[in-house]
Design a protein around this motif. Structure first.
Motif, mmCIF file in Angstrom:
data_model
loop_
_atom_site.group_PDB
_atom_site.id
_atom_site.type_symbol
_atom_site.label_atom_id
_atom_site.label_comp_id
_atom_site.label_asym_id
_atom_site.label_seq_id
_atom_site.Cartn_x
_atom_site.Cartn_y
_atom_site.Cartn_z
ATOM 1 N N UNK A 165 0.809 -1.216 0.000
ATOM 2 C CA UNK A 165 0.000 0.000 0.000
ATOM 3 C C UNK A 165 0.841 1.264 0.000
ATOM 4 N N UNK A 166 0.500 2.150 -0.938
ATOM 5 C CA UNK A 166 1.169 3.442 -1.023
ATOM 6 C C UNK A 166 0.646 4.411 0.034
ATOM 7 N N UNK A 167 -0.631 4.309 0.330
ATOM 8 C CA UNK A 167 -1.258 5.175 1.334
ATOM 9 C C UNK A 167 -2.140 4.319 2.233
ATOM 10 N N UNK A 168 -1.936 4.447 3.537
ATOM 11 C CA UNK A 168 -2.827 3.857 4.533
ATOM 12 C C UNK A 168 -3.435 5.020 5.307
ATOM 13 N N UNK A 169 -4.718 4.903 5.602
ATOM 14 C CA UNK A 169 -5.472 6.041 6.123
ATOM 15 C C UNK A 169 -6.390 5.555 7.232
ATOM 16 N N UNK A 170 -6.418 6.271 8.345
ATOM 17 C CA UNK A 170 -7.337 5.932 9.436
ATOM 18 C C UNK A 170 -7.878 7.232 10.016
ATOM 19 N N UNK A 171 -9.087 7.572 9.623
ATOM 20 C CA UNK A 171 -9.701 8.813 10.080
ATOM 21 C C UNK A 171 -10.710 8.501 11.183
ATOM 22 N N UNK A 172 -10.563 9.166 12.336
ATOM 23 C CA UNK A 172 -11.469 8.964 13.477
ATOM 24 C C UNK A 172 -11.536 7.502 13.910
ATOM 25 N N UNK A 173 -10.383 6.836 13.883
ATOM 26 C CA UNK A 173 -10.279 5.463 14.369
ATOM 27 C C UNK A 173 -9.555 5.457 15.714
#
Length: 261
Positions: A165-173
């Protein structure tokens, strides 16, 4: 965020009394939520199982509210904010993206539309919110982009390929996670990052005492999370430019120095 807000301990009795005096209409909903959450904690002592039950309860009333959006307009605005930030930081269609806690695709549908077919992976602990995610997918007619939507029990990420993965994202986790859950994710995310990839996550920031409210909202000092990430061999930095966005959480970015760009 104001200095006063960053120093507020929302778990303290003084804050609760003051908040109740200023917002009397919110007392009854808070008491009801406290009773609901107390019952769910007794029934599900494991945090992941507990929060899955919270999401089932909230999503049954409103999937958009369950992911923290007071209205459809706010749901759209928060998704656009996340999308604009990551595309502004170089997210391209050919990149492969993992969206941890993808919810009902508040931002995910925009990422899916932007990325090449098959390049979006969304995971969540809640089957109820993933059902709502599938409805969002059909609403925006994105089925042909073949996104991966998967339920998960933990954040070991062991079912995902290394260096992918180039981008991993966790918003409000992490704002809803105890420290051991965050630590578990940071211990394993470096393995799945592609060379030059990064992991962005938001968190509720405090400059006072770290605390939690109803086991749903967790407030951490920036240095705590930076040290946690660096303890797993990751590079970590506070994202100052996110602070200019109209959002109550802060953001940290981590990358794997063992995988140079």
């Amino acid at each position: 965020m104001s200095r006063k807000s960053l120093l507020t301990n929302r778990a303290s009795l003084t804050h609760k009394i003051g908040y109740a005096v200023r917002n009397p209409a919110r007392i009854t909903p808070y008491v009801k939520r406290t009773a609901r959450d107390t019952w769910l904690r007794l029934k599900h002592p494991d945090h992941v199982a507990y929060y899955r039950a919270v999401m089932a309860s909230d999503a049954g009333r409103s999937p958009e509210a369950a992911v923290g959006s007071r209205s459809h307009e706010r749901w759209l605005a928060l998704g656009e904010m996340q999308f604009a930030y990551l595309t502004g930081h170089g997210l391209r269609p050919e990149h492969r993206m993992l969206d941890i806690g993808c919810g009902n695709l508040r931002a995910g549908w925009r990422f899916i539309a932007h990325l090449d077919t098959g390049n979006y992976y969304g995971i969540d602990i809640s089957p109820d919110i993933l059902i709502a995610a599938k409805r969002t997918l059909t609403t925006y007619e994105l089925q042909d982009k073949l996104p991966h939507l998967t339920i998960t029990q933990d954040l070991t990420l062991d079912f995902l390929p290394a260096g992918h993965f180039d981008v991993v994202h966790a918003h409000s986790v992490f704002s809803h996670s105890p420290l051991d859950v965050i630590d578990e994710c940071l211990a394993h995310v470096g393995r799945i990052l592609a060379p030059g990839g990064f992991f962005d996550f938001t968190f509720d920031r405090t400059e006072g005492a770290e605390h939690q409210v109803l086991r749903e909202d967790f407030y951490y000092r920036t240095d705590t999370l930076l040290r946690l990430a660096r303890g797993h061999g990751l590079e970590a930095r506070f994202m100052d430019d996110w602070e200019t966005r109209p959002h109550g959480q802060s953001k940290i970015r981590v990358s794997n120095p063992a995988q140079p760009a």
